[in-house]
Write a protein that holds these residues in place. Sequence first.
Motif, short mmCIF file in Angstrom:
data_model
loop_
_atom_site.label_atom_id
_atom_site.label_comp_id
_atom_site.label_asym_id
_atom_site.label_seq_id
_atom_site.Cartn_x
_atom_site.Cartn_y
_atom_site.Cartn_z
N UNK A 238 16.41 -2.90 47.33
CA UNK A 238 16.84 -1.79 46.49
C UNK A 238 18.24 -1.33 46.84
N UNK A 239 18.57 -1.34 48.14
CA UNK A 239 19.92 -0.96 48.56
C UNK A 239 20.96 -1.93 48.01
N UNK A 240 20.59 -3.19 47.88
CA UNK A 240 21.51 -4.17 47.29
C UNK A 240 21.92 -3.74 45.89
N UNK B 245 23.58 -6.92 53.32
CA UNK B 245 22.20 -6.44 53.24
C UNK B 245 21.32 -7.49 52.57
N UNK B 246 21.82 -8.08 51.48
CA UNK B 246 21.03 -9.07 50.74
C UNK B 246 20.69 -10.28 51.61
N UNK C 241 26.25 -11.59 41.34
CA UNK C 241 26.55 -10.67 40.24
C UNK C 241 28.06 -10.43 40.14
N UNK C 242 28.54 -10.26 38.93
CA UNK C 242 29.97 -9.98 38.73
C UNK C 242 30.36 -8.63 39.34
N UNK C 243 29.41 -7.74 39.51
CA UNK C 243 29.68 -6.47 40.20
C UNK C 243 28.88 -6.47 41.50
N UNK C 244 29.57 -6.41 42.63
CA UNK C 244 28.91 -6.43 43.93
C UNK C 244 29.92 -6.01 44.98
N UNK C 245 29.45 -5.82 46.21
CA UNK C 245 30.35 -5.51 47.32
C UNK C 245 29.98 -6.36 48.52
N UNK C 246 30.92 -6.59 49.46
CA UNK C 246 30.59 -7.38 50.64
C UNK C 246 29.47 -6.77 51.48
N UNK C 247 29.42 -5.43 51.56
CA UNK C 247 28.36 -4.80 52.34
C UNK C 247 27.00 -5.02 51.67
N UNK C 248 26.96 -4.97 50.34
CA UNK C 248 25.71 -5.28 49.62
C UNK C 248 25.28 -6.71 49.91
N UNK C 249 26.24 -7.62 50.00
CA UNK C 249 25.90 -9.01 50.31
C UNK C 249 25.33 -9.13 51.72
N UNK D 145 20.29 -12.40 43.16
CA UNK D 145 21.21 -12.09 42.06
C UNK D 145 22.34 -11.19 42.53
N UNK D 146 22.05 -10.30 43.50
CA UNK D 146 23.10 -9.44 44.02
C UNK D 146 24.22 -10.21 44.71
N UNK D 147 23.95 -11.45 45.14
CA UNK D 147 24.97 -12.28 45.79
C UNK D 147 26.00 -12.81 44.80
#
Length: 397
Positions: free
Chosen positions: A270-272, A234-235, A224-232, A220-222
């Motif tokens: 969790x970091x995502x 990690x995901x 989500x309308x709110x996300x960042x490239x770094x979170x992606x 879902x983190x990939x």
Amino acid sequence: MSAQPTSPALMPDMRAFVHRSPATRLVLGDGCIGRLGEELAGLGIRRPLVLTGTRVRASTLYRHAHEALAATDHVLAEPVPAHSSVALVQSLARRVRAKGIDGFLAIGGGSASDTAKAVCLLAAEGGRLADHAVRFTPPATLVAPPLRAPKLPIVALPGTASGAEVTPSLGVRDEEGAKLLFTDFQLAARLVLIDPAATLDIPAALMCATGMNGLAHCIEGLYSRERSPLAETIALDAIGRFFTALPAVHRQPHDPHARAALLYAAHLSGLVLINARTCLHHAVCHAIGAVTGVGHGAANAVMLPHSVAFNAEEAAAPLARAAAALPGGGTGAGELVSALRWLQTAAGVPTRLRDIGVPADALDRIAAKSLRERGLFYNPRPVADAPPLRALLEAAF
């Protein structure tokens, strides 16, 4: 040698973004719980409130923590139930003020971590817990009250694989069975101690079901309308790890290396969620838990392939990147859905709502309650009424 071009569908979204990095310290290793007393002191925590569930108190994880706390003044809270409760949070917040609590220790799963966060939030902000909850009005109105009061530090000893201890968000079931949701970046655990060997008597079935929750955070983190490239980034790394670690824990339930791999993947999940949000999948799973009391991990295990299929068209590009991150590689949302169904079997998790205690006559109530969940705000496919959700639940039943 010239670089090979990369398909646009496999490239992360580099739009304008904000990325947050809370001051969480992770310590992973067999026996690391033995350092708990000195770690608490290093954070300035002299009298923590200890939160855990009834079953966890019979575990090796809790026994080792209890031994490590022998020289530390602490207050043990009453056992935390699944999904927690507003009444318990309010009672414990009063105790924080009365007993001079200066930090929190959450031992076990997501309910213990969420309760620690909720008590920490309420003790700092005051008032009624519900006043601080995020409010979603369908189809697209979200109100998040500001939560600016300084928060006491939280330390977590995870015993399940959801990654809840890392995230700044939490959920608590209210008196009417609705899930109140909150987000405050000060609530991410300041310290996480992962002791794989101490989790070996926690059932592999529970570890794998909660691991499906952690995997859902990444998927879902990939999109989500709110996300960042770094979170992606990690995901995508964590997705591959989940697909390897979940079957390994199922096959070898007493292997500490498999547990370590799964718990590390969960930490990444969790970091995502520090920089992304959960979407329709978690909205439905929250409602399943609120209406029926079914464990959140079990609901995630059943619903994840169905939720990914639901969003396949609107989230085609990020789901293609998720498929490519699988251990054997893959292309497109369809292959990801097939891989998730394979994973359900390989990890030994439930696949039908009827098999986890959800009655057929609860589906309408679950669909209606899902409409009030904030996850719909972040979902790539808009949902304005209950019928699509009812059809999704029927497919999973």
